[in-house]
Every structure is written in C-alpha cells, then in structure tokens.
Design an enzyme around this catalytic site. Structure first.
Site, PDB file in Angstrom:
ATOM      1  CG  ASN A 142      -1.709   1.251   1.397  1.00  0.00           C
ATOM      2  OD1 ASN A 142      -1.818   2.043   0.469  1.00  0.00           O
ATOM      3  ND2 ASN A 142      -2.279   1.451   2.588  1.00  0.00           N
ATOM      4  CE  LYS A 183      -0.169   3.505   4.678  1.00  0.00           C
ATOM      5  NZ  LYS A 183      -0.281   3.693   6.119  1.00  0.00           N
ATOM      6  CG  HIS A 215      -5.977   2.332   4.997  1.00  0.00           C
ATOM      7  ND1 HIS A 215      -5.599   3.293   5.897  1.00  0.00           N
ATOM      8  CD2 HIS A 215      -4.950   1.450   4.915  1.00  0.00           C
ATOM      9  CE1 HIS A 215      -4.381   3.004   6.350  1.00  0.00           C
ATOM     10  NE2 HIS A 215      -3.965   1.892   5.765  1.00  0.00           N
ATOM     11  CD  GLU A 274      -3.118   5.887   6.451  1.00  0.00           C
ATOM     12  OE1 GLU A 274      -3.064   5.896   5.210  1.00  0.00           O
ATOM     13  OE2 GLU A 274      -2.215   5.386   7.167  1.00  0.00           O
ATOM     14  CD  GLU A 322      -3.867  -2.137   7.276  1.00  0.00           C
ATOM     15  OE1 GLU A 322      -2.754  -2.428   6.832  1.00  0.00           O
ATOM     16  OE2 GLU A 322      -4.435  -1.055   7.033  1.00  0.00           O
ATOM     17  N   GLY A 372       1.907   2.516  10.738  1.00  0.00           N
ATOM     18  CA  GLY A 372       2.893   3.581  10.602  1.00  0.00           C
ATOM     19  C   GLY A 372       3.592   3.948  11.893  1.00  0.00           C
ATOM     20  CB  SER A 423       4.416  -1.624  12.306  1.00  0.00           C
ATOM     21  OG  SER A 423       4.094  -0.250  12.482  1.00  0.00           O
TER      22      SER A 423
HETATM   23  P1  PGA Z   1       2.482   0.446   7.696  1.00  0.00           P
HETATM   24  O1  PGA Z   1       1.045   0.705   7.000  1.00  0.00           O
HETATM   25  O2  PGA Z   1       2.991  -0.880   7.160  1.00  0.00           O
HETATM   26  O3  PGA Z   1       3.319   1.603   7.247  1.00  0.00           O
HETATM   27  O4  PGA Z   1       2.239   0.418   9.150  1.00  0.00           O
HETATM   28  C1  PGA Z   1       0.151  -0.357   6.782  1.00  0.00           C
HETATM   29  C2  PGA Z   1      -1.094   0.171   6.139  1.00  0.00           C
HETATM   30  O5  PGA Z   1      -1.489   1.313   6.441  1.00  0.00           O
HETATM   31  O6  PGA Z   1      -1.712  -0.509   5.311  1.00  0.00           O
END
Ligand code: PGA
Length: 244
Positions: A9, A11, A89, A91, A161, A167, A203
């Site tokens: 992903n 982003k 997601h 976000e 998640e 993140g 992460s």
């Molecule tokens: P990350 O993000 O691996 O940077 O924690 C995962 C995601 O948001 O899908």
C-alpha cells in the site's frame, strides 16, 4: 492451503521516476501472491512496468458513472488492470469520513466490477484498551456483509489493521494478532466464507514478517512503509513464501 498474499500500500507516495526504479527492483516470488496498490495516476505506468505482481488501487467510488466530480469507478480500475482495491483503510475512515456503510458500498462496487476488495478493519488504541477490539472488527465486518450479502464474502480479502500499529513501528504481537484473526476467521466461517483470506497490516517489516506469517489465521500482509523499499518488500514476500 492457499498461497499467502502480500499487498503493498504505497499511500500518497511516488513519482514517475521513483516508481520506475521500484518496479524494476521488485518481482514475483515463487509460492506467494503479491500485489501493489499505487496512487490512481500511476496505475497505467504500473500496469506496463510491473512484472509478476498484481495491481491494485487504494480506494474506489461507490458510484459507477455520472456527476461525481473527482471520483474513480471500480470499472475504470478494472479497465486499467487492477485486480484488487483497498476499501475502508483507517486513514480513509478517520481523515476522509468514510463510515462503515460507505465502506460496504465501496466493497459492493468493487465486486460489481470483478475486483477483490481488500476490506480493512481494526480498532483504535482506546478501543483496544477498553477490551473492544473484537466488537469493533465485528461491527465493521457486519456493515460490509449487510451491503454485499454473506454469499459474496468469500470473494473479499479482509485486512486486520489495528489503527495503533499503522505507521507507528509497533506491530501487533503474534499473540495480539492471533486473537483477532481467530475472531475474524470464526466470523467468516459462520457465514460460509471460510475461504476468504485474512491479511495482517500495521508495521509489518522484513524482520517481523516471518513470525507474523507463521501465525495461525494470518494469510499474508498489507504493507505500508516497507512496500516503498524494494529490498524490504522483497524480503517480506520471501518470508510469506516460506511461511506458506
Ligand atoms: P504500515 O502501513 O505498514 O506503514 O504500518 C500499513 C497500512 O497502512 O496498510
């Protein structure tokens, strides 16, 4: 058992030049299904440059066509070669106001166009500390099922998640992930969708991927930050191949 699935992903990251370098450095790994979900403007570039990986997008409109300025339909994504699209997601839920019902409608739109929606679910830190992780995930899944119908659930990929792990560098422990994955698996099995894949995201890095992928109930990963570094992403794909 099905091969594991590793999905990058990206982003809001990338440029034509940086993407070209990354596409040149990632490739298929035997025994694992891999995909990258890139920003909309780079889908065509990815479709022509990716070797051996499937393509996906990071969100989709619930609408098919019409006066919806700025929206991108699932049919457009399919036409550009997408197989997957991330929906819900955290976000998008927290920053762009997508509620459970909207996530369900987006999943339905993806299925209508023949895409596999990667439905993200997960609790916040406050919800976890209140002991509500399983309730929250169940509520989010119920909302999707209410729109698409239980008979379509086997065509969905679920990504667990935990919001507090995204993140932050603090992945869920194997034990923490296992409890929720078992809950999601039970929820799916109870609706005749035991075949659906359930990914872990938050992460995932080269150094914790193997342990997570060896955990019962985890069918692969949704990878944010580490998907932007070819070496890390490939190491995670290899961990998924050997953990299958
Ligand atoms: P990350 O993000 O691996 O940077 O924690 C995962 C995601 O948001 O899908």
């Amino acid at each position: 058992m099905a091969q594991k699935l590793v999905v990058g992903n990206w982003k809001l990251n990338g440029s034509l030049a940086a993407n070209e370098a990354l596409f040149g450095a990632i490739g298929a790994v035997a025994g694992v299904d891999a995909a990258v979900c890139v920003p909309f403007p780079y889908l065509a570039q990815a479709a022509s440059s990716l070797r051996g990986l499937a393509l996906g997008a990071q969100t989709v409109s619930e609408f098919q066509t019409g006066a919806y300025t700025g929206e991108v339909s699932a049919e457009m994504l399919a036409e550009l070669g997408c197989r997957y699209v991330i929906v819900g997601h955290s976000e998008r839920r927290s920053l762009f106001g997508e509620d459970d019902a909207a996530v369900g409608r987006k999943a339905a739109a993806a299925l209508r166009a023949g895409l596999a929606p990667i439905v993200c679910v997960g609790e916040s830190l406050a919800e976890r500390e209140a002991g509500r992780a399983l309730d929250v995930v169940g509520r989010q899944l119920d909302a999707v099922s209410a729109v698409i119908g239980a008979s379509a659930l086997a065509r969905v990929v679920v990504a667990y998640e935990p919001v507090w792990a995204i993140g932050t560098g603090r992945a869920a422990s194997v034990d923490e992930a296992q409890v929720v994955h078992a809950g999601i698996r039970g929820w799916l099995a109870g609706r005749g969708a035991a075949a659906a894949r359930v990914l872990y995201g938050g992460s995932v890095k080269a150094d914790n991927a193997a342990a997570l992928f060896a955990t019962p109930g985890i069918d692969g990963g949704l990878i944010g930050g580490a998907s932007l570094a070819a070496r890390d992403f490939m190491a995670i794909c290899r961990a998924a191949a050997s953990g299958a």
